[in-house]
Design a protein around this motif. Structure first.
Motif, PDB file in Angstrom:
ATOM      1  N   GLN A 137       0.925  -1.124   0.069  1.00 12.89           N
ATOM      2  CA  GLN A 137       0.095   0.090  -0.104  1.00 12.89           C
ATOM      3  C   GLN A 137       0.829   1.224   0.070  1.00 12.89           C
ATOM      4  O   GLN A 137       0.685   2.208  -0.760  1.00 12.89           O
ATOM      5  CB  GLN A 137      -1.060  -0.026   1.286  1.00 12.89           C
ATOM      6  N   LEU A 188       2.412   1.763  -3.417  1.00 15.95           N
ATOM      7  CA  LEU A 188       1.306   2.348  -4.297  1.00 15.95           C
ATOM      8  C   LEU A 188       1.278   3.727  -4.178  1.00 15.95           C
ATOM      9  O   LEU A 188       1.349   4.718  -4.939  1.00 15.95           O
ATOM     10  CB  LEU A 188       0.116   1.659  -4.350  1.00 15.95           C
ATOM     11  N   GLU A 226       1.871   6.443  -7.037  1.00 17.59           N
ATOM     12  CA  GLU A 226       0.878   7.339  -7.332  1.00 17.59           C
ATOM     13  C   GLU A 226       1.253   8.863  -7.399  1.00 17.59           C
ATOM     14  O   GLU A 226       0.809   9.751  -8.095  1.00 17.59           O
ATOM     15  CB  GLU A 226      -0.306   7.149  -6.493  1.00 17.59           C
ATOM     16  N   ASP A 232       1.923  -2.598  -8.495  1.00 22.35           N
ATOM     17  CA  ASP A 232       1.255  -2.396  -7.004  1.00 22.35           C
ATOM     18  C   ASP A 232      -0.181  -3.009  -7.126  1.00 22.35           C
ATOM     19  O   ASP A 232      -0.641  -3.491  -6.051  1.00 22.35           O
ATOM     20  CB  ASP A 232       1.518  -1.057  -6.544  1.00 22.35           C
ATOM     21  N   ALA A 233      -1.098  -2.331  -7.867  1.00 22.44           N
ATOM     22  CA  ALA A 233      -2.673  -2.706  -7.766  1.00 22.44           C
ATOM     23  C   ALA A 233      -2.642  -4.241  -7.753  1.00 22.44           C
ATOM     24  O   ALA A 233      -3.386  -4.642  -7.444  1.00 22.44           O
ATOM     25  CB  ALA A 233      -3.074  -1.991  -9.064  1.00 22.44           C
ATOM     26  N   ARG A 286      -6.053  -5.499  -6.738  1.00 19.12           N
ATOM     27  CA  ARG A 286      -6.967  -4.402  -7.149  1.00 19.12           C
ATOM     28  C   ARG A 286      -6.810  -4.495  -8.610  1.00 19.12           C
ATOM     29  O   ARG A 286      -6.406  -3.677  -9.353  1.00 19.12           O
ATOM     30  CB  ARG A 286      -6.769  -3.040  -6.659  1.00 19.12           C
ATOM     31  N   TYR A 291      -8.206  -1.715 -11.207  1.00 19.47           N
ATOM     32  CA  TYR A 291      -7.104  -0.701 -11.422  1.00 19.47           C
ATOM     33  C   TYR A 291      -6.042  -1.062 -12.139  1.00 19.47           C
ATOM     34  O   TYR A 291      -5.588  -0.067 -12.716  1.00 19.47           O
ATOM     35  CB  TYR A 291      -6.959  -0.135 -10.039  1.00 19.47           C
ATOM     36  N   ALA A 292      -5.449  -2.103 -11.933  1.00 18.60           N
ATOM     37  CA  ALA A 292      -4.407  -2.346 -12.640  1.00 18.60           C
ATOM     38  C   ALA A 292      -4.496  -2.579 -14.041  1.00 18.60           C
ATOM     39  O   ALA A 292      -3.830  -2.037 -14.967  1.00 18.60           O
ATOM     40  CB  ALA A 292      -3.911  -4.018 -12.036  1.00 18.60           C
TER      41      ALA A 292
END
Length: 341
Positions: free
Chosen positions: A141, A144, A148, A173-174, A179, A182-183
């Motif tokens: 997390q 990410l 971001e 990371d996603a 996730r 999102y990826a």
């Protein structure tokens, strides 16, 4: 144009191609270094190219020696931007060779120079590096969050090349955080950039690899098999050791789920690549897969070497982040967020 200027222009083009995943062989790079003898700046550029050549083959120590020589050359010539760029490369090389503390030291030094130069592009690349260190700590997390941050900066700078690189980091990371939507969104945006304005064969293969990895997690195994086979072929054509090892490991795991007769052979091939590249995580995955394969075939004795290897790998030293480096990460994070305000 003089012969020296022509050679300098040639080196610059080769250096750019090397950064974009297409370096010359080490022997070709060493010839360039010989040709640059007598000009410290050209020699520094040639050392960086040589570093890329060795890094491409996962020869991390040789890559680090070349990058360090390049840094020293650029520093002597007061080429601060080039010095900083090479420090970033050295940091990634240290990270790939499981030396995250050295990577943080490299990036801390690079960030100081980048801020003096007011070069936000270099700052974004350093944030990506710090995100990779968090992956090593198992804090996906936080990784990410840093990536971001780099993506926000890349969008403000309007650099398609930087944006594409960061999107791949965010996608990975996603994926680790499961996730998947999102990826896939980030992968689609990165793929669009590669179709329009960015050329990088490693990133093109990496997109297909992560598509396969995501689809495998979503139990879309037939689609994942095709994508991972394609990713492995592309990495093999480009002689990218990291990419080949990851793609073949993921492909072998999919074949194992599908009860494909080639699963055992592919797992062994992937293990050989992972050993050659020195990637412990992949070695453990391959050993785990081989144990499952041999047990399914009722060849229990053949599973013993992988059992033993897993036990040995579990006993290996796991690094702990020191108080000094934890404080450094927190400072970098705070300063990075303030920079965007």
């Amino acid at each position: 144009m003089s012969a020296k200027l022509q050679f300098a222009a040639q080196l610059e083009m080769i250096a750019k191609a090397s950064y974009c995943g297409a370096p010359p062989s080490p022997s070709e790079s060493e010839q360039l270094l010989l040709a640059a003898a007598g000009d410290e700046q050209l020699m520094a550029t040639a050392q960086v190219i040589l570093g890329h050549s060795w890094q491409h083959l996962s020869e991390h120590l040789k890559a680090q020696q070349a990058f360090l020589a390049g840094i020293q050359g650029f520093k002597a010539m007061q080429c601060k931007k080039e010095q900083t760029e090479t420090l970033i490369l050295l940091g990634f090389s240290h990270l790939l060779s499981h030396q995250p503390m050295l990577a943080l030291d490299d990036w801390s030094e690079a960030l100081k120079i980048a801020r003096l130069l007011k070069n936000r592009k270099l700052c974004a690349r350093i944030y990506m590096g710090i995100g990779q260190v968090y992956i090593g700590f198992g804090d996906h997390q936080a990784a990410l969050g840093f990536n971001e941050l780099a993506l926000e900066l890349a969008r403000k700078l309007g650099s398609d090349h930087l944006k594409c690189e960061v999107l791949l980091n965010v996608a990975s990371d996603a994926y680790r955080l499961k996730r998947f939507s999102y990826a896939l969104q980030c992968l689609a945006e990165a793929e669009k950039l590669l179709q329009q304005s960015v050329i990088n064969p490693i990133w093109s293969a990496e997109i297909i690899y992560y598509l396969g990895a995501v689809h495998a997690e979503q139990k879309q195994f037939a689609q994942a098999k095709i994508e991972l086979e394609t990713a492995f072929t592309l990495c093999d054509q480009n002689e990218n050791m990291w990419g080949k090892a990851h793609a073949l490991t993921a492909l072998a795991e999919v074949l194992l789920v599908l009860n494909d007769v080639a699963a055992g052979e592919r797992l062994q091939q992937a293990l050989n690549l992972a050993l050659q590249a020195g990637i412990k995580e992949l070695q453990n995955r391959c050993h785990t897969g081989l144990i499952q394969w041999h047990i399914a075939q009722h060849h229990y004795e053949l599973a013993m070497p992988s059992f033993n290897a897993l036990l040995q790998n579990e006993e290996r030293h796991t690094f702990k982040i020191s108080a000094k480096h934890r404080q450094r990460i927190l400072q970098l994070q705070t300063q990075s967020r303030m920079k965007l305000l």
